[in-house]
Write an enzyme that holds these catalytic residues in place. Structure first.
Site, mmCIF file in Angstrom:
data_model
loop_
_atom_site.group_PDB
_atom_site.id
_atom_site.type_symbol
_atom_site.label_atom_id
_atom_site.label_comp_id
_atom_site.label_asym_id
_atom_site.label_seq_id
_atom_site.Cartn_x
_atom_site.Cartn_y
_atom_site.Cartn_z
ATOM 1 N NE ARG A 1 30.777 46.794 39.287
ATOM 2 C CZ ARG A 1 31.846 46.100 39.739
ATOM 3 N NH1 ARG A 1 33.036 46.094 39.236
ATOM 4 N NH2 ARG A 1 31.897 45.381 40.919
ATOM 5 C CG ASN B 1 33.648 42.490 36.998
ATOM 6 O OD1 ASN B 1 34.406 41.947 37.414
ATOM 7 N ND2 ASN B 1 32.685 43.301 37.632
ATOM 8 C CD GLU B 2 33.249 41.530 41.014
ATOM 9 O OE1 GLU B 2 32.386 42.105 41.410
ATOM 10 O OE2 GLU B 2 34.416 41.388 41.131
ATOM 11 C CB CYS C 1 16.580 41.853 34.907
ATOM 12 S SG CYS C 1 15.645 43.178 34.237
ATOM 13 C CB CYS D 1 12.776 44.862 32.486
ATOM 14 S SG CYS D 1 13.353 43.688 31.312
ATOM 15 C CB CYS E 1 12.738 39.762 32.693
ATOM 16 S SG CYS E 1 14.641 40.256 32.615
ATOM 17 C CD GLU F 1 38.421 41.729 39.960
ATOM 18 O OE1 GLU F 1 38.024 42.252 41.084
ATOM 19 O OE2 GLU F 1 37.910 41.937 38.977
#
Lengths: 666, 666, 666
Positions: free
Chosen positions: A104, A142-143, A148, A150, A153, A300
């Site tokens: 993920r 999420n989180e 990156c 690449c 970028c 969470e």
């Protein structure tokens, strides 16, 4: 209503089980459920075809049991059909390798195609659920984290630089590229700082870290704008990662949200070597509360042993409930347990929920069901109460990023020294806000600025004004060393803080691993303190107008000042030229609290937290016993014990891993 | 005739030396020589041009000295001309990098071009040597292992999945891809589990490990079919790697072979920290014998210090002979030493043969020459005798692969716990078969199923039937946790074994490194045993109909059952909820042997092995002294000492690193 | 004039500061400044446009203060415009990844485009400065090292092989490619030894290491030729890296230079675990002096704490001056401090110069200014004096490269054992030359040949002739094992040295980590020496005509010879079959010095160096106290103390980190 609930993935279980799950949730006293996080594959099974029916049914069922619904946008894990068609979306790691499918968080936040697909799914969800009365809010992605490297970028970095600095001449001067012949004559020559060639120019590297942080902030902002447009009545939050995540400036990330949420796993940083450290969890809570200086949710909350490839130790009986109350004591206005039932498949097979894989209620469910009953009784007393600390610690992401690039000493970690300071305050039962160096500090009587390495004029002025107006400020080694371009200042250290601190660093000594020195206090207030050890680094101080507080005891600089105090305006600035443990920090902090006129209101054994939430006329005292033994605490006065519904006076006894919540009487 | 010989590479030495070598081999009592392994460059110097003349001459010469010839197919190391023309043959490692030229075993087993070239060379060799009377058999390739992650393997993996599971719907359900939105909608989306993106779905990862295993089995099968066609009278074997190799299901790999061979280097797993462990070598032998439950060859037996970049310690005087006899004691019907003379060039310069680089016979040659003389005397007594163990340990490659993906606890290794159990049986001088969970178990009175993590219905039924019919079964923690898709079962643990064991795991606790608990035995048979320490993991047991054998002594679950025994049918199933050392295992195993009515026939000091090979009317006792000191062993009865050709009675004295082979009289 | 100066980067500072810097330099007594190293971006701001004006101004200013100028060619760090246009120039690392922009030393030395650009900038500089009277010499590039594995290097490697060996048949035989079927049938099949496939053929690997070394030598030679053509009156040097750099044969690299320079950072190998080791610095100096057996410069001498990401400890007061005098004592005729002022930007922000970032003179500047004053007084006494050691140690780059490929034992490092030997000689205050195995040895009475692993006939003959003519030679384990192709010799070890040493190695034992044996001396001269421990490796010796000096005390070879001495011609050859610490080496070396009739002229405590520089009629004694305590040394005779300008007699007292330079009287 206190928000108390659970994270649920109905799509991972047979629909015939859903009713049983909803019943058990209701019996546990839950009133909020988070859904749809990571459900992109089910919400958009193929490009442009959306399916909300299953989610509608799940929401309807849960709403029937009284649950409010928080929806997650699913962009943290794109479906295979999308990534297979656009492999250029995959993030590139700092070693130059491009991530491949199977986990993920594999996307580049600057990829334009990914941004388009993200916009589409978020917009469809927002349109569909804007009118659903059960839905009350959103969690974006999420989180967020990662960096990156690449080619996309690289282009975005060039734009980012051009926007901020205009010309290459400014960049070359800012980074000092004349060193080693790095003078850039075309934007496209500027590299991303891959690790495969050796260390990079510190200026370029720090700007790249900032750019990466901004990229995720932008990515979130895209979703935020859509949700604001279609769901103006819903709240928007994101699940942060407490004090631990260090690749995004979390102050920036929180700015446009309604409130901060975070994912609290006391055993997650756990390294199979020692038990969960409650002080680390406290630091997480205080960091999260400080981002917007307002209450937060734990969206969470650990519900059992955690783990991917390995399984963490089982939380001891009482600990899950204790950790949840700890969150509340630190200012949480919502607690959702992750997750409902442990996954039978997928990477998180060992990330245990309240129910085991077999779906039967067991020890953990029963413990939280008991807490649910308590919350129904005490919830209304909590709402509206807040912490009001008089002490703050400054958290600087610029400094944190800079130390990631150059650690200065192999034994130094920004986080470790920060935690030592925080631990001393915890030991003294002093509540703390964690705020940014630019924050308004007028509410605080005592402010710590640990290793404020990268310092710009604005923050320096903020600190000077604070002290000038009567505040007490603590500065530690390696502060004021760098300007905002990550260049070393051309004037004596601590640079922009030298005048405020009334001293200069004449020389410094970076210690080999294991080497120590010690200091001797030279002022009456601290007389009689034994010589605490210091390690890692020694600044040799030359006071210009400051008073010497402590001197070194060994090495060629024995006798040189190690700590100085400067009276500046109506306040005080303490410069600590050393790092040390609790034997150094505790006496210094105790003395500073006195100087700042902050009373030591609570006393109790190590491992027992005592915190206060208050509102107009209501004072709640939380006593949290993180030890495996019964403990007793002395508190003057009479209290109403909310959990045992009885009046209580000192000594207050608390069982192992138990909690007392007391409302002050009169 | 007992097969006793050496691995020889005549192509690496001047032809004028060959005769001297053959003479020395004959003087050492050798009767088998393995040739041609790794000789592809010499057998097919360029594409399609084959040259067998040099090999014909070598065979003729050696045959003249009475040697039987085993030929290796050379596919473990393709020649430069082939790999330079087809770089796509090179294997891709799990980190995504493609192997480059310069070593061996660089090929992908699924590459179609490589399969064609392999077929061609094997067919040519088979045709050429099918009628050569000196040639008696074949070894296919060398030490098959590894996993490849190349694009060709991705396609083959998709085919493999399609063949087994038919549709993507089945796959998605099997792996639970709804977790994190991994629902595959096209076969091409399914990735190979490269390590560069983070941990993979455990179901996908386990199926990929199985696919990799099958790929090498298929690759071998291609060669096997050609050899069977052209050389129906020759045997076919492969050189396995004992217990150590863990990337191929060795039961599958052995299935179509005539017998199993293996490469036994007691010092190979040697880490420069401790001496060669004879128990590990024994485990290797028993594992190899168990693959087909029949005698095996050691086709490469250590002949001196080993090493590539580093050199292992010198085997002590006597050890080379001892290790070779150890192989025979464990059921070897053939021993070939690797290698004849130490290579002067190439990666294995420090992998010492019987002769040193200088070609002169020395200490090692003399030691094996002495053994050769002995073999000529005792060889005929060995032929036809076999081991007949009453105890088995189940080896599950599915479980082993699964633990490679998720270790469950950082201190847990499947192999380590397996070895501890095996070591306890060795200490008690009990012979053991290592067999698969699906094996027919009726010959055994006692069966251990250590950490049988992945368990399908067939194996579970096999175990239930075994116990039901009177067998004694031992199950350890983390057994029955996963179904064959690597999903966690949805019922109480140990899942399909819960009824058989008469208990359920109500909770578990994974230990931090260094943490221990201890257990207390609660049954009369084990009274008086002191409290053995347990570590790594604790299952908290809830007996449904089992008897409690031991309980925990510490932590919040002190008093909870840790070990239970269930009477099931006419047998017993013991569930051990703990891991421990010899102080736990020895009393438990001793008690179980009693329960299974297996006598402790042999007793002797640690480090002394005692084994029995038997045939109709003939019983041979092997006593192997792996210690550096003289030892004495008590054996009731009178024996013929085969090596000293004399009658002998207790006490039997054995020198350091020496061996006795006794034939029972009467 | 003694060359005393500093490395300066005027381009990194505002031009208005230059005058202040020049004044401070002059006040420090400096007379040499190195400029322009790493200034390519400023000298050729865009392709083909050159700008020397700024450098002309800097030179003119400095010359006005009496400075001589050394210019660095800037090819160690090409400008972005060049690398962005030609990314194929970037070096490929041994793992196959190509370096990217952002650091320095990123180029492939074999790249033809890079060679062209390098030629152009060097030629322009040479033309421009050939007539500038202030410029006295050149430093080519910077700290040459590294290995490249790019496709261009593959082609160049094939050419290198073809040139040396002619045909593939020779190569295949040389490397023994028949092993594992590596027989090359086309030049293009020969790989570069990337690490991603496993260990490579040792012959190929060693030849590749040699080729890499030659590639940098060639790259330097291109620049050297241009400078010789245009600046025939200037000297040419290069800044080497002492004993540490191990990827280039430094004897080859130094051959065409006028003298050797090096960069001496006593704390650079420093691992944050222990203090700077003065013996390592000494070894660096002696290695550098040995390259051309003539005086050298330290062109970068440590000027403060060093570090990139981390900061080293502060040099103690006195140490910077001490280290500079240590260089002179070992034969330096020039000292330039690196660097003038600490960089505020760039990777070397923490590589401290004489001035801190703030540009103010501090403790370090003052210490060196004091030394500058001393140099002005004593400089003329130094000029012309040299060291004249009677002992040499042979440094073999072939052996060093070979051990990089195959370490033989995990605890063995060529450098570590070399240093142990050198340390024993230092302890005895014996001066040493470090020379190549082919060097003329007639000046030496005692020669050590530590682990002379790769040995060709020429070097073997050199050693035999040396001993034959009366020299004393010491050979240690693993010598003579390999021929120059990195094949293991086919005759008894130590191969070509066996006759000279009068013994053979009958067997060897490589030790596991932590294992030791011990030896007992068996000759009267060494009687009474306690049993020193030996580790790592044991050669079991069979004397053919040598005398046994020591035997093993333990293991199966207890009693076997461990050290032998052979009288050969009029000299002696000692074979040490063991490695050990100072308790082994000190008695052996002391005995050998006696045997070689070398007096122990100087005695003093550990940590105090005593060295002699001499010329016709003048003897200078340097006493260097590397300890933090005052020390006393006894020297017979009367001396003129050059630094204190007074007569002095024993005992000579020296303060902590202080130095005495004494001129012998009469």
């Amino acid at each position: 209503m206190f928000n108390f609930g659970v994270d649920y993935y109905p799509e991972q279980w047979p629909e015939e089980r859903w009713t049983k799950d909803a019943e058990l949730m209701a019996q546990a006293g839950f009133n909020v459920v988070r859904l749809a996080e990571f459900a992109w594959s089910r919400l958009e099974p193929e490009k442009g075809r959306f399916d909300f029916e299953w989610l509608d049914r799940a929401i309807a069922l849960l709403a029937g049991y009284g649950m409010h619904i928080v929806l997650g946008t699913p962009t943290a894990s794109p479906p295979p059909w999308l990534m297979a068609e656009h492999p250029e979306i995959f993030r590139v790691r700092s070693d130059g390798t491009r991530v491949t499918y199977g986990h993920r968080r594999g996307y580049c936040p600057n990829n334009l195609v990914y941004r388009d697909y993200s916009r589409a799914i978020v917009r469809k969800m927002a349109e569909h659920y804007s009118g659903n009365p059960a839905v009350v809010g959103w969690q974006i992605d999420n989180e967020l984290g990662d960096r990156c490297y690449c080619p996309r970028c690289a282009l975005a970095f060039h734009d980012w630089l051009r926007t901020r600095f205009g010309t290459l001449a400014v960049i070359n001067d800012r980074w000092g590229t004349v060193f080693w012949s790095h003078i850039y004559t075309d934007w496209t020559q500027i590299p991303v700082p891959l690790t495969i060639g050796g260390p990079h120019n510190p200026g370029l590297a720090l700007d790249y870290h900032r750019f990466c942080s901004d990229s995720y902030v932008d990515f979130m902002q895209i979703q935020n704008a859509i949700l604001r447009q279609f769901c103006p009545d819903h709240f928007i939050t994101h699940n942060f990662m407490g004090f631990v995540y260090d690749q995004i400036n979390q102050f920036d990330l929180s700015r446009s949200l309604d409130f901060v949420s975070w994912d609290n796993y006391p055993q997650m940083q756990w390294n199979m070597k020692d038990a969960a450290d409650p002080v680390k969890a406290s630091l997480g809570h205080d960091t999260m509360r400080g981002l917007k200086r307002s209450p937060f949710w734990v969206i969470e909350q650990q519900a059992g042993p955690s783990g991917w490839e390995i399984v963490s130790p089982a939380p001891r009986p009482g600990q899950l409930r204790l950790w949840a109350y700890q969150a509340i004591a630190h200012g949480a206005d919502g607690i959702l347990f992750f997750r409902w039932r442990t996954a039978q498949a997928g990477v998180e097979q060992y990330w245990h929920g309240l129910l085991d894989h077999d779906g039967r209620p067991g020890r953990r469910y029963e413990e939280i069901r008991r807490m649910g009953g308590e919350i129904q009784i005490i919830g209304e007393r909590l709402v509206g109460t807040k912490l009001k600390p008089q002490v703050a610690i400054l958290l600087s992401y610029d400094s944190r990023f800079a130390f990631q690039i150059q650690a200065n000493n192999p034994s130094f970690r920004y986080e470790t020294e920060f935690l030592k300071l925080y631990r001393a305050l915890q030991e003294l039962k002093i509540s703390v806000d964690i705020v940014s160096p630019e924050a308004n500090l007028q509410d605080y009587k005592l402010v710590f600025a640990p290793t404020l390495h990268v310092l710009d004029g604005q923050a320096a002025d903020n600190l000077s004004a604070y002290v000038s107006n009567g505040g007490v400020l603590v500065v530690t080694p390696r502060s004021g060393v760098k300007d905002e371009a990550n260049r070393i200042v051309g004037c004596p250290l601590p640079g922009l803080l030298a005048e405020l601190c009334g001293m200069e660093v004449s020389e410094y000594d970076s210690f080999p691993e294991g080497k120590t020195n010690s200091v001797r206090f030279t002022i009456p207030d601290l007389e009689g303190t034994s010589s605490p050890k210091v390690d890692i680094w020694a600044d040799l101080l030359h006071p210009t107008c400051a008073t010497v507080v402590a001197i070194y005891e060994h090495d060629y600089y024995a006798g040189s000042p190690a700590i100085t105090l400067n009276h500046y305006g109506t306040g005080y600035a303490l410069y600590m030229g050393v790092f040390g443990g609790q034997d150094l920090l505790l006496p210094v902090v105790r003395w500073l609290l006195q100087k700042a006129e902050i009373p030591l209101s609570f006393q109790g054994p190590t491992g027992v937290e005592i915190l206060k939430r208050e509102s107009d006329g209501r004072i709640l005292i939380f006593i949290l016993n993180h030890t495996g033994d019964g403990q007793a605490v002395d508190l003057p006065g009479v209290y109403w014990d909310l959990l045992h519904t009885s009046l209580i006076e000192s000594p207050i006894h608390i069982g192992p891993y138990d909690v007392s919540i007391l409302e002050q009487q009169g």
